[in-house]
Design a protein around this motif. Structure first.
Motif, PDB file in Angstrom:
ATOM      1  N   ILE A 142       0.852  -1.209   0.000  1.00 47.13           N
ATOM      2  CA  ILE A 142       0.000   0.000   0.000  1.00 47.13           C
ATOM      3  C   ILE A 142       0.879   1.248   0.000  1.00 47.13           C
ATOM      4  O   ILE A 142       0.635   2.195  -0.758  1.00 47.13           O
ATOM      5  CB  ILE A 142      -0.925   0.000   1.243  1.00 47.13           C
ATOM      6  CG1 ILE A 142      -1.931  -1.144   1.133  1.00 47.13           C
ATOM      7  CG2 ILE A 142      -1.641   1.341   1.389  1.00 47.13           C
ATOM      8  CD1 ILE A 142      -2.686  -1.405   2.411  1.00 47.13           C
ATOM      9  N   ALA A 143       1.906   1.260   0.830  1.00 46.21           N
ATOM     10  CA  ALA A 143       2.800   2.424   0.910  1.00 46.21           C
ATOM     11  C   ALA A 143       3.396   2.699  -0.474  1.00 46.21           C
ATOM     12  O   ALA A 143       3.360   3.835  -0.955  1.00 46.21           O
ATOM     13  CB  ALA A 143       3.903   2.178   1.931  1.00 46.21           C
ATOM     14  N   HIS A 144       3.878   1.656  -1.114  1.00 45.15           N
ATOM     15  CA  HIS A 144       4.569   1.851  -2.397  1.00 45.15           C
ATOM     16  C   HIS A 144       3.612   2.285  -3.511  1.00 45.15           C
ATOM     17  O   HIS A 144       3.979   3.088  -4.364  1.00 45.15           O
ATOM     18  CB  HIS A 144       5.345   0.585  -2.771  1.00 45.15           C
ATOM     19  CG  HIS A 144       6.404   0.265  -1.750  1.00 45.15           C
ATOM     20  ND1 HIS A 144       6.921  -0.981  -1.546  1.00 45.15           N
ATOM     21  CD2 HIS A 144       7.020   1.078  -0.831  1.00 45.15           C
ATOM     22  CE1 HIS A 144       7.818  -0.942  -0.568  1.00 45.15           C
ATOM     23  NE2 HIS A 144       7.882   0.293  -0.112  1.00 45.15           N
ATOM     24  N   GLN A 145       2.369   1.769  -3.457  1.00 43.03           N
ATOM     25  CA  GLN A 145       1.344   2.222  -4.419  1.00 43.03           C
ATOM     26  C   GLN A 145       1.154   3.735  -4.349  1.00 43.03           C
ATOM     27  O   GLN A 145       0.832   4.380  -5.324  1.00 43.03           O
ATOM     28  CB  GLN A 145      -0.007   1.607  -4.041  1.00 43.03           C
ATOM     29  CG  GLN A 145      -0.447   0.429  -4.862  1.00 43.03           C
ATOM     30  CD  GLN A 145      -1.634  -0.251  -4.163  1.00 43.03           C
ATOM     31  OE1 GLN A 145      -2.455   0.409  -3.525  1.00 43.03           O
ATOM     32  NE2 GLN A 145      -1.679  -1.558  -4.270  1.00 43.03           N
ATOM     33  N   HIS A 146       1.324   4.292  -3.141  1.00 46.96           N
ATOM     34  CA  HIS A 146       1.085   5.726  -2.930  1.00 46.96           C
ATOM     35  C   HIS A 146       2.384   6.528  -2.856  1.00 46.96           C
ATOM     36  O   HIS A 146       2.396   7.671  -2.403  1.00 46.96           O
ATOM     37  CB  HIS A 146       0.255   5.940  -1.661  1.00 46.96           C
ATOM     38  CG  HIS A 146      -1.145   5.409  -1.795  1.00 46.96           C
ATOM     39  ND1 HIS A 146      -1.464   4.090  -1.560  1.00 46.96           N
ATOM     40  CD2 HIS A 146      -2.286   6.015  -2.200  1.00 46.96           C
ATOM     41  CE1 HIS A 146      -2.756   3.908  -1.789  1.00 46.96           C
ATOM     42  NE2 HIS A 146      -3.280   5.059  -2.172  1.00 46.96           N
ATOM     43  N   GLY A 147       3.479   5.921  -3.252  1.00 41.83           N
ATOM     44  CA  GLY A 147       4.755   6.640  -3.283  1.00 41.83           C
ATOM     45  C   GLY A 147       5.286   6.992  -1.902  1.00 41.83           C
ATOM     46  O   GLY A 147       6.040   7.958  -1.757  1.00 41.83           O
ATOM     47  N   ALA A 148       4.892   6.211  -0.899  1.00 39.98           N
ATOM     48  CA  ALA A 148       5.368   6.477   0.470  1.00 39.98           C
ATOM     49  C   ALA A 148       6.314   5.353   0.904  1.00 39.98           C
ATOM     50  O   ALA A 148       6.366   4.285   0.294  1.00 39.98           O
ATOM     51  CB  ALA A 148       4.182   6.573   1.430  1.00 39.98           C
ATOM     52  N   TRP A 149       7.080   5.619   1.969  1.00 35.50           N
ATOM     53  CA  TRP A 149       7.929   4.587   2.561  1.00 35.50           C
ATOM     54  C   TRP A 149       7.163   3.877   3.676  1.00 35.50           C
ATOM     55  O   TRP A 149       6.304   4.486   4.329  1.00 35.50           O
ATOM     56  CB  TRP A 149       9.154   5.218   3.236  1.00 35.50           C
ATOM     57  CG  TRP A 149      10.186   5.776   2.328  1.00 35.50           C
ATOM     58  CD1 TRP A 149      10.721   5.207   1.213  1.00 35.50           C
ATOM     59  CD2 TRP A 149      10.853   7.050   2.488  1.00 35.50           C
ATOM     60  NE1 TRP A 149      11.684   6.029   0.677  1.00 35.50           N
ATOM     61  CE2 TRP A 149      11.787   7.154   1.434  1.00 35.50           C
ATOM     62  CE3 TRP A 149      10.770   8.073   3.417  1.00 35.50           C
ATOM     63  CZ2 TRP A 149      12.622   8.262   1.289  1.00 35.50           C
ATOM     64  CZ3 TRP A 149      11.595   9.179   3.270  1.00 35.50           C
ATOM     65  CH2 TRP A 149      12.503   9.276   2.217  1.00 35.50           C
ATOM     66  N   LEU A 150       7.555   2.627   3.922  1.00 34.99           N
ATOM     67  CA  LEU A 150       7.099   1.953   5.145  1.00 34.99           C
ATOM     68  C   LEU A 150       8.271   1.857   6.110  1.00 34.99           C
ATOM     69  O   LEU A 150       9.320   1.291   5.764  1.00 34.99           O
ATOM     70  CB  LEU A 150       6.553   0.544   4.845  1.00 34.99           C
ATOM     71  CG  LEU A 150       6.239  -0.275   6.111  1.00 34.99           C
ATOM     72  CD1 LEU A 150       5.145   0.384   6.954  1.00 34.99           C
ATOM     73  CD2 LEU A 150       5.841  -1.699   5.755  1.00 34.99           C
ATOM     74  N   GLY A 151       8.100   2.402   7.313  1.00 37.17           N
ATOM     75  CA  GLY A 151       9.087   2.278   8.380  1.00 37.17           C
ATOM     76  C   GLY A 151       8.549   1.359   9.462  1.00 37.17           C
ATOM     77  O   GLY A 151       7.396   1.500   9.881  1.00 37.17           O
ATOM     78  N   VAL A 152       9.356   0.402   9.893  1.00 37.14           N
ATOM     79  CA  VAL A 152       8.920  -0.554  10.917  1.00 37.14           C
ATOM     80  C   VAL A 152       9.861  -0.486  12.114  1.00 37.14           C
ATOM     81  O   VAL A 152      11.082  -0.626  11.964  1.00 37.14           O
ATOM     82  CB  VAL A 152       8.881  -2.001  10.365  1.00 37.14           C
ATOM     83  CG1 VAL A 152       8.546  -3.001  11.469  1.00 37.14           C
ATOM     84  CG2 VAL A 152       7.871  -2.119   9.222  1.00 37.14           C
ATOM     85  N   ASP A 153       9.299  -0.253  13.288  1.00 35.08           N
ATOM     86  CA  ASP A 153      10.050  -0.355  14.534  1.00 35.08           C
ATOM     87  C   ASP A 153      10.030  -1.829  14.935  1.00 35.08           C
ATOM     88  O   ASP A 153       8.993  -2.360  15.358  1.00 35.08           O
ATOM     89  CB  ASP A 153       9.407   0.544  15.594  1.00 35.08           C
ATOM     90  CG  ASP A 153      10.206   0.564  16.893  1.00 35.08           C
ATOM     91  OD1 ASP A 153      10.892  -0.436  17.189  1.00 35.08           O
ATOM     92  OD2 ASP A 153      10.118   1.571  17.627  1.00 35.08           O
TER      93      ASP A 153
END
Ligand code: P1T
Length: 381
Positions: free
Chosen positions: A163-174
Motif C-alpha cells: 500500500i505504501a509503495h502504491q502511494h509513493g510512500a515509505w514503510l518504516g517498521v520499529d
C-alpha cells in the motif's frame, strides 16, 4: 559477512573482523574522539568520532547483516534513531502512524515534530482499510510497530508495504519487540527498520542505543549525513556492549520465546487474569499472521487484571524476580504498568492505555521460578 549464512552464525560473526593493527579477535573499544591525519584533510577513513568510529562501524556492519539490509547506522538511543528518520521529511509532509506505539514515540511525533509542521494520523495498522483510508496525497511515510508496545498487535508488513509503495510512500517498521532473530521487515518490503538496541539486541539492560537499517543507498546517504550533522551518536563503549549482546541474540530469543509461551499459558489459566495478550496464544487476534511473519512469538506478554488498576498495582508491587521497571528485552524479567509508566505520555490522547494492563518482559531465568513468582504475586490480589 556472507549473508547466506544462517542467523545464528551471522549473529556471532557479523562485523567481527580481526583488528588490523593487533589481530584482536574482538573489536576494540576505540575510545578516541579524533584521529591523526598524515597530511591536511587526509585520513584513513576516520577523521572525527561524531562522523565515524571503528567500534561503531563494526556495530553498524553487524546490524545491517542481522536485518538482511545493505546499510545500518547506530544512534545514542532508539528515540534518536526515530528522530533522525523523521528528519528525512519536510514541513507539510504527512505520516500515517500506528495508534499503538511506545509512549515516547507518540510524544516525539505529537509534541516535538508536529509543531515543526509534520502531520500525523494515528490508525490501527492491523486494519488494512484504515491504513489505506488515512493516506493523503502528501503522505510520505507509514510508520508502525509490530508487535506493538504495549498491546502486542501484529500488522501485516508485506500488505502495508505494498500500500505504501502504491502511494509513493515509505514503510518504516520499529522492529524492537521482535528483534531480527524473529522478524526481518526489509525482506517483507519495508523500506526503513529501526530498533531500540537498548532492548533485545543489546539484551543485558546495561546500555541505551538505537539503530536504523535500510537498503536504498540514497536514503542511507541522507541518513548518514543527518547522523553526522545532528550528532546523536553512540559512544564507543556502548557500541561494544551492543556488539557483545548481539552474539547471543538467537540463543536469548529462543529462551525468551520458550519461557513466554509457558508463562502466557499459566496466566491464561489464572482466575485473577481477565485477558492475556501474547502472539503465541491461539486466542491472539493475529496469531496466524504472527506465525506467518515471525519465527517465534517473542518474550513480551501483556495481560488485563480482572480487578482493574488496583489489582494490577498489587501484582506489579508483589513480584520478586520480575523487577518493577520500565524497559524490556534484557536477560532479566521485568514487570510494569504501561498506563502510568512507559505510556504516561499518551494518557490524555485517544491512544490511552487500560490502567488494569500489566506488561511483562519474560527473561531467560528458569521458567518454573518465574511462574512461581507470578503465582505468589497474583495470590496477593
Ligand atoms: O529508550 P530508547 O532506546 O530511546 O528506545 C525508544 C523505544 C523505541 N521503540 C520502542 C518499540 C520502544 O519500546 C522504545 C523504548 N521502550 C521502553 C523504554 C519501554 O519500556 O517500553
Amino acid at each position: 559477512m556472507n549473508s547466506h549464512y544462517e542467523f545464528e552464525t551471522i549473529a556471532v560473526h557479523a562485523g567481527m573482523e580481526p583488528d588490523p593493527t593487533t589481530g584482536a579477535v574482538m573489536v576494540p573499544i576505540y575510545q578516541t574522539s579524533t584521529y591523526a591525519q598524515p597530511d591536511v584533510a587526509q585520513h584513513k577513513g576516520y577523521d572525527y568520532s561524531r562522523t565515524d568510529n571503528p567500534t561503531r562501524t563494526a556495530l553498524q556492519t553487524a546490524l545491517a547483516t542481522l536485518e538482511g539490509g545493505q546499510h545500518a547506522l547506530a544512534f545514542a538511543s532508539g528515540m534518536a534513531a526515530i528522530d533522525t528518520v523523521m528528519r528525512l521529511l519536510r514541513p507539510g509532509d504527512h505520516v500515517v502512524s500506528g495508534n499503538d506505539v511506545y509512549g515516547g514515540t507518540f510524544r516525539l511525533f505529537d509534541k516535538v515534530l508536529q509543531p515543526y509542521g509534520l502531520a500525523f494520523s494515528f490508525v490501527d495498522t492491523t486494519d488494512i482499510t484504515a491504513v489505506t483510508n488515512a493516506i493523503r496525497p502528501e503522505t510520505k511515510l507509514i510508520w508502525l510497530e509490530t508487535p506493538t508496545n504495549p498491546m502486542l498487535r501484529i500488522s501485516d508488513i508485506e500488505a502495508i508495504a505494498a500500500i505504501a509503495h502504491q502511494h509513493g510512500a515509505w514503510l518504516g517498521v520499529d522492529n524492537t519487540f521482535a528483534s531480527p532473530a524473529l522478524q526481518r521487515p526489509l525482506a517483507l518490503g519495508a523500506d526503513i527498520v529501526v530498533h531500540s538496541t537498548t532492548k533485545y539486541i543489546g539484551g543485558h539492560s546495561d546500555v541505551v542505543g538505537g539503530a536504523v537499517v535500510v537498503n536504498d543507498t540514497a536514503v542511507y546517504s541522507q541518513l548518514k549525513f543527518l547522523q553526522n550533522a545532528v550528532g546523536a551518536v553512540p559512544a564507543p563503549l556502548d557500541c561494544f556492549l551492543v556488539l557483545r549482546g548481539i552474539k547471543t541474540l538467537s540463543l536469548r530469543m529462543a529462551t525468551h520465546c520458550r519461557n513466554a509461551n509457558r508463562v502466557a499459558q499459566f496466566l491464561a489459566d489464572h482466575p485473577a487474569v481477565a485477558e492475556v495478550i501474547f502472539p503465541g496464544l491461539e486466542s491472539h487476534r493475529q496469531h496466524v499472521l504472527a506465525q506467518k511473519q515471525m519465527r517465534g512469538p517473542g518474550g513480551m506478554i501483556s495481560f488485563i487484571m480482572r480487578g482493574g488498576e488496583a489489582a494490577a498495582r498489587v501484582v506489579a508491587r508483589q513480584t520478586k524476580l520480575f523487577t518493577l521497571a520500565e524497559s524490556l528485552g534484557g536477560i532479566e524479567s521485568l514487570i510494569e504498568l504501561p498506563a502510568p509508566m512507559t505510556h504516561a505520555s499518551v494518557a490524555d490522547s485517544p491512544l490511552a492505555i487500560d490502567p488494569g494492563l500489566v506488561r511483562i518482559s519474560v527473561g531467560i531465568e528458569n521458567v518454573n521460578d518465574l511462574i512461581a513468582d507470578l503465582q505468589q504475586a497474583l495470590h496477593e490480589v
